[in-house]
Every structure is written in C-alpha cells, then in structure tokens.
Design a protein around this motif. Structure first.
Motif, short mmCIF file in Angstrom:
data_model
loop_
_atom_site.label_atom_id
_atom_site.label_comp_id
_atom_site.label_asym_id
_atom_site.label_seq_id
_atom_site.Cartn_x
_atom_site.Cartn_y
_atom_site.Cartn_z
N ILE A 63 -33.84 -15.12 25.21
CA ILE A 63 -32.46 -15.52 25.53
C ILE A 63 -32.37 -17.00 25.92
O ILE A 63 -31.29 -17.47 26.28
CB ILE A 63 -31.88 -14.65 26.66
N GLU A 101 -24.65 -8.55 20.09
CA GLU A 101 -25.70 -9.18 19.29
C GLU A 101 -26.95 -8.30 19.30
O GLU A 101 -27.29 -7.72 20.33
CB GLU A 101 -26.08 -10.55 19.85
N GLN A 102 -27.62 -8.22 18.16
CA GLN A 102 -28.90 -7.53 18.07
C GLN A 102 -29.86 -8.37 17.26
O GLN A 102 -29.57 -8.73 16.12
CB GLN A 102 -28.74 -6.15 17.41
N SER A 115 -33.87 -7.74 21.08
CA SER A 115 -32.97 -8.32 22.08
C SER A 115 -31.57 -7.78 21.80
O SER A 115 -31.00 -8.02 20.73
CB SER A 115 -32.98 -9.85 22.00
N SER A 116 -31.02 -7.04 22.75
CA SER A 116 -29.69 -6.43 22.60
C SER A 116 -28.78 -7.03 23.66
O SER A 116 -29.01 -6.86 24.86
CB SER A 116 -29.76 -4.91 22.78
N LYS A 117 -27.73 -7.72 23.21
CA LYS A 117 -26.89 -8.48 24.14
C LYS A 117 -25.41 -8.13 23.96
O LYS A 117 -24.92 -8.00 22.84
CB LYS A 117 -27.09 -9.98 23.91
N ASN A 119 -21.79 -9.74 24.97
CA ASN A 119 -21.14 -10.96 25.42
C ASN A 119 -19.66 -10.70 25.73
O ASN A 119 -19.00 -9.91 25.02
CB ASN A 119 -21.21 -12.05 24.34
N PHE A 128 -22.83 -12.41 29.99
CA PHE A 128 -23.56 -11.55 29.05
C PHE A 128 -24.51 -10.66 29.82
O PHE A 128 -24.95 -10.98 30.94
CB PHE A 128 -24.30 -12.36 27.97
N ASN A 130 -28.12 -8.63 28.81
CA ASN A 130 -29.12 -8.56 27.74
C ASN A 130 -30.27 -7.64 28.14
O ASN A 130 -30.75 -7.68 29.28
CB ASN A 130 -29.67 -9.95 27.43
N GLY A 132 -34.09 -6.94 26.77
CA GLY A 132 -35.13 -7.42 25.88
C GLY A 132 -36.36 -6.54 25.95
O GLY A 132 -36.75 -6.08 27.03
#
Length: 503
Positions: A63, A101-102, A115-117, A119, A128, A130, A132
């Motif tokens: 990140i 986001e992935q 990484s799964s975020k 926002n 955000f 996240n 990880g």
C-alpha cells in the motif's frame, strides 16, 4: 522495485520476505539483517524505535505509494543519522465515492500476494481500509514466509485551517530461518540449511500494532504546525540456533514541526522549519538458552540461572531547525540546518533480585547515555529550467544500540563505546528532459565515518569460550559516483497498455 531503481541504495533480506537490510552509499553493509544508523518513517511516524533499530518485517509495502530516500547525513530534520533516512508514504484516495481495489501477484517458490482495499471519499473526509496477505515457501529449505496486514488510513478536514489524519495497523508476520551454511557447501551449490536452526523450527514471529494521529493547523497564511502522536508495540518471538526469546516492545512518542513561509521581498523567498521528535521504548525481553545436547528434544533449555530477563527503557530526543532562502532572479537557494540529538539507555536485570534464583550471582543492569551532539547541514541549489544542481556538506551521528552497549560474556558495560560521527560532501545534478518524460540523476560524494562500530570476536579469559562484542575500530571512507536514468511512456486513452517505465 522502487528501491532497486534508486542508485546508491541496496536492499538485502535475510529470508525471501524478511530481515530487510537497507544499505545506503555503502553504509550498513556490515550488518547481517535489519538496520541501525538509518532512520525510517511511515508517513510521519518513525519506524525506527528509540533504541535506534529498524525492523521492516511487519510493514505492508503493497500500500506504499512512494518512497523518499535521503542518502547519508544530508538532512537536519530526521535526526542526522549516518546512513540516511527512508520515508514510506501512504496516501488516502483522491477520487470521490466508494470503490474497491483488488491486486494479486503470483511468483516462483509459491509466492502469493493479495491486497484488498475499500476506498471512500466524500466532502471533507477520505479513507481506506486494506487487508494484505503475503506468503511464500522461500528459495531455501525452511525458508517460508506468512504475513497478514490490516491497515486503516483516514484524513478529515475539521475546518478550512485544520486537518486530522489517523493511521492504524495490525500486522502478523512469520519468517522461518534456515541459518548459515559453510563456505564449502555454498560454493558447491549445496544448501540443506543449518541443522541447528531447522531441527528447532527456528523463525521470527511478530504480532504488532501501529497507531498514529496527526494534527495539522494552518495557524496563519504563512505559519502552520503538524504534530503526530504515535504508538507501536510488537510481541516478538524469536527461535534461533542457541536461544528462545520472547519480548514485548512498546515504543511511543511525538513529532512536531512548525513551518513558516514568508517572502521578504519580490526577490527573496524564505521557508523555515523548526521541530522536535521524542521517543521512548520500554521493552521486556526474556531469553532462554538451548542445551543442544538432545536431538529428540531440540527445544530443551538450560536452567533459569543461564537465562536473562531484562526491562529496557530507552529514550531518544532530537530538535532541529532548517532554513531555506531562495533568491528568485537567479533561481538560487541556500539551505542551512542544525540538529541536536541525544540518546539514553537503561536496562534492569529482573532476575537479579536477591533470593530469586539460586546460583544467579550477577546483575546485568546498566545505564548508558551519550552527550547531546550538534550536526550542521549546508547546501547550495541552483535551478535551470527543470534541472537542479546541488552541492551540500553535512555532518551525521549514530549512537550504539542498547544491545551493543553491554558485553554479556564479561558482565560489564561497554564503557569505551562511543558514537559514530560522519561528514559528507555531495554534488548532484538531477532533472527532467523531453517534456519531463525522461528523468536522470548524477551524484558524486565522499563520506568519512569516524569511530566506526564493528563487531569483533574474543576469548573469555574466565571460561575460555569465544564471544562477540562491539568496538570503535577506526575510520571508514565511502566514495562513489551514482547515475540513474528513467523514462515514462504513456499511451492514449482507451489503449489496453497505459504506461511503460523503463529505468
């Protein structure tokens, strides 16, 4: 990748994903893993503890948006370390609304990274969350890694002049350690690992919590303050060839910087930074020695009289001032900085209480402090369109850590140990060409390090056993020439390939 694109910066690891060692302009290449003498920051929070040690195993680099490296003792604002300063920046989202986001990466040795975020940004808030995950079997026997990170970053505007940022993280890192092998096996391409490590299932386990609150206040059009209060704690379990160690390592403090910008005239532009940073760590460390005589029970330890149980209270303080004065007609800037640095260690031997342990006839407690040291920094900068020419002269300082300030084998404080001091002269040119698509940097430097700290070996005159200790062994001279080149090619909208960045 960001590190590898920087000339003069080298990153090594003890395992595939852990024990990172950052070497800047040759400084730090005599350390086996982890770091001291180099300061690291995560936004405004120090990753380097009050002991002066930097461990990066529990940092989620997936990140990190960008990295800034100050090479050598070239900054007054970060404690004037000999090796330099590394800053990792994490930023909140800039686009309005809710988004997900992935990111997934696969690689050799069963490398898997995810990484799964989530926002969110609206009006005066941006944040955000996240998760990880990172794992690998490693490229050596018993070299696996498993890491999980949860990070939250929020930024809130509470008025036109005030802003609050909140950064929180929970991290779980585990690294298996295979240990050293012989030179003969290494050159023969044989690596079965070190049996003393593998049969004990050696490794490093870190459960850590990181928390920081930053308050920024634009007190006037020309004057602002940014203050960060931070806390970090790691529950660290370490199994090595000869010892089993558990520790709790809380580290907390505050960093505050005042910034004043005022044009003296149409020709003269001024910027002044004034601040301080205070840290304290209060660690509890228990260490038990393995007997190493029973392969059926490799974790068998010696009796508690051979163990240690310490409470460390370490303090580090720095204050700094840096003035940048720019003469606009010639696009010429003068930078003058000064930092004051002080560090103090205290260790209490919690096994030395009278009557607690039979045959524990020693007290390994000690105090050690280093006098306040002033380190100046001078620079002249000339701007020519998109090119910057820089000439600087700087002083640096690196105190020993608490662990190196005591010789356990002889039961005495390392009283002869003094801090490293360094001075560096640096000339560099960096800039942008071809409508800012092409970037380059050229640097020539010389760094002189006095009182270099080195690990040495000796024979204990009482028992005849070999042991190691740290000593100041003289001077070290690092000279170098650095060159880096980079190019950014972007395609038109709608093209499946957006950016190419060779470096």
């Amino acid at each position: 990748v960001l590190f590898r694109s920087m000339s003069g910066v080298q990153v090594d690891k003890r395992t595939q994903l852990g024990g990172q060692r950052i070497v800047i302009r040759g400084y730090g290449n005599d350390q086996k893993f982890n770091n001291w003498g180099i300061k690291a920051y995560y936004n405004n929070m120090p990753l380097t503890t009050a002991d002066g040690t930097t461990i990066l195993d529990d940092v989620d680099f997936s990140i990190v948006d960008n990295i800034e490296v100050i090479k050598g003792p070239a900054s007054s604002q970060y404690g004037a370390g000999v090796g330099g300063t590394v800053r990792f920046y994490v930023k909140p989202p800039v686009e309005d609304g809710l988004s997900i986001e992935q990111k997934t990466s696969l690689g050799s040795f069963h490398l898997f990274q995810s990484s799964s975020k989530i926002n969110y940004k609206k009006d005066k808030s941006s944040m955000f969350l996240n998760y990880g995950h990172l794992e690998s079997d490693g490229y050596r026997p018993h070299g696996g890694s498993l890491k999980n990170f949860v990070t939250y970053l929020g930024e809130f505007s509470i008025s036109d002049q005030e802003k609050i940022s909140l950064l929180m993280g929970y991290n779980n890192s585990y690294e298996q350690v295979a240990g050293q092998i012989s030179y003969a096996d290494y050159y023969a391409g044989i690596d079965h690992g070190n049996s003393a490590y593998i049969k004990k299932n050696a490794g490093n386990s870190i459960l850590s919590t990181r928390f920081g609150v930053s308050y920024e206040n634009q007190l006037s059009p020309n004057f602002k303050n940014n203050t960060t209060v931070f806390y970090y704690n790691s529950d660290f379990t370490r199994i090595a060839a000869g010892a089993y160690e558990v520790s709790k390592n809380p580290n907390y403090g505050v960093r505050s910087v005042f910034n004043w910008k005022k044009d003296f005239s149409a020709k003269w532009k001024n910027e002044l930074n004034l601040g301080t940073e205070l840290q304290q760590s209060t660690s509890l460390i228990s260490n038990y020695r393995f007997l190493g005589t029973d392969d059926n029970n490799p974790l068998l330890v010696s009796n508690i009289s051979k163990a240690s149980y310490f409470k460390y209270t370490n303090n580090q303080w720095s204050a700094f001032i840096e003035e940048r004065l720019e003469y606009r007609p010639y696009e010429l800037a003068f930078v003058v900085g000064l930092s004051a640095n002080k560090i103090k260690f205290n260790r209490s031997d919690l096994l030395a209480l009278p009557g607690l342990i039979t045959d524990y006839n020693k007290d390994l407690s000690f105090d050690k402090s280093f006098n306040t040291v002033l380190n100046p920094h001078l620079a002249i900068q000339k701007t020519i369109k998109n090119q910057i020419i820089n000439l600087s002269y700087s002083y640096g300082y690196n105190a020993p850590t608490a662990a190196t300030s005591f010789i356990a084998a002889t039961n005495q404080t390392n009283d002869h140990l003094t801090a490293e001091k360094a001075r560096m002269i640096d000339f560099s040119i960096h800039g942008l060409l071809l409508d800012t698509k092409f970037d380059y940097q050229i640097a020539i430097y010389e760094m002189q390090i006095q009182n270099k700290l080195t690990q040495l070996s000796a024979i204990n005159p009482q028992g005849g056993a070999a042991y190691t200790y740290w000593a100041n062994t003289g001077n070290q001279q690092n000279r170098g020439i650095e060159l880096s080149l980079g190019y950014v090619h972007t395609t038109k909208d709608g093209h499946f390939l957006k950016t190419i960045q060779p470096f």
